[in-house]
Design an enzyme around this catalytic site. Sequence first.
Site, PDB file in Angstrom:
ATOM      1  N   ASP A 100       0.828  -1.202   0.000  1.00  0.00           N
ATOM      2  CA  ASP A 100       0.000   0.000   0.000  1.00  0.00           C
ATOM      3  C   ASP A 100       0.865   1.257   0.000  1.00  0.00           C
ATOM      4  OD1 ASP A 100       0.330   1.144   2.761  1.00  0.00           O
ATOM      5  OD2 ASP A 100      -0.550  -0.775   3.368  1.00  0.00           O
ATOM      6  N   TYR A 101       0.234   2.385  -0.242  1.00  0.00           N
ATOM      7  CA  TYR A 101       0.899   3.669  -0.464  1.00  0.00           C
ATOM      8  C   TYR A 101       1.872   4.034   0.653  1.00  0.00           C
ATOM      9  CZ  TYR A 101       1.217   8.775  -1.215  1.00  0.00           C
ATOM     10  OH  TYR A 101       1.656  10.055  -1.411  1.00  0.00           O
TER      11      TYR A 101
END
Length: 230
Positions: A100-101
Amino acid sequence: MRLNRYLAACGLGSRRKTEELIKNGLISVNGEIVRDFIDIDPQSENVLYKGKPIKPQGKLYFAFYKPPFVISSLKDGTHRCIGDFFGHLDIRVFPVGRLDYLSEGLIFVTNDGLFANKVTHPSKKVKKTYLIKTKKQIESKLLNELSKGTILEDGFFKPLFISFTENKLWIKLVMDSGRNRVIRRFFKKFDIGIDVLKRISIGGIKLGNLAPGEYRLLEESEILQLTQSK
């Protein structure tokens, strides 16, 4: 050869991704758009993607240290993405799975869709190891509760292994799940804040001394190890 397997060999993504290309009418064989997973003869039939001929590519396999605040995709209109680090290559590559980011650490990048499918398929149960820095030190009793697992919105999750490191702000966790953001959701269920979430190994392949944004080619023995993992 099955058409979706051929497209994966041409570097167009995992077999799931190539199936979407076929369903969306982006693939033609001998001048006709196909929407089914037909068998083809690569030696005698003309396969086009968006009207352009494609062919199997030389295979590339990278271990990449994804920095935080980078999207696990080839392109993004707003944020930096993994594609920005590999745009200089003549051959199109793509990330295998995702981080994820906010998370960082090891992710594979390749142009081999069959390899990507083998590594990410749920049946392979490839083990992944993470280091997690919590916002504040948690008690041993709470860590014991984490080790028992809990029910999340998409089902029960239990880590294969979880323990403190020497610095008790950091926790080591091993799992074989590919569920989206499962570690963050798991810790949130116990009201534990995360400062850093870093993946340090996949299937026994270690991040090692790579710095954020750096990558290296995988060794043949590592590729074999990943594709033969159970």
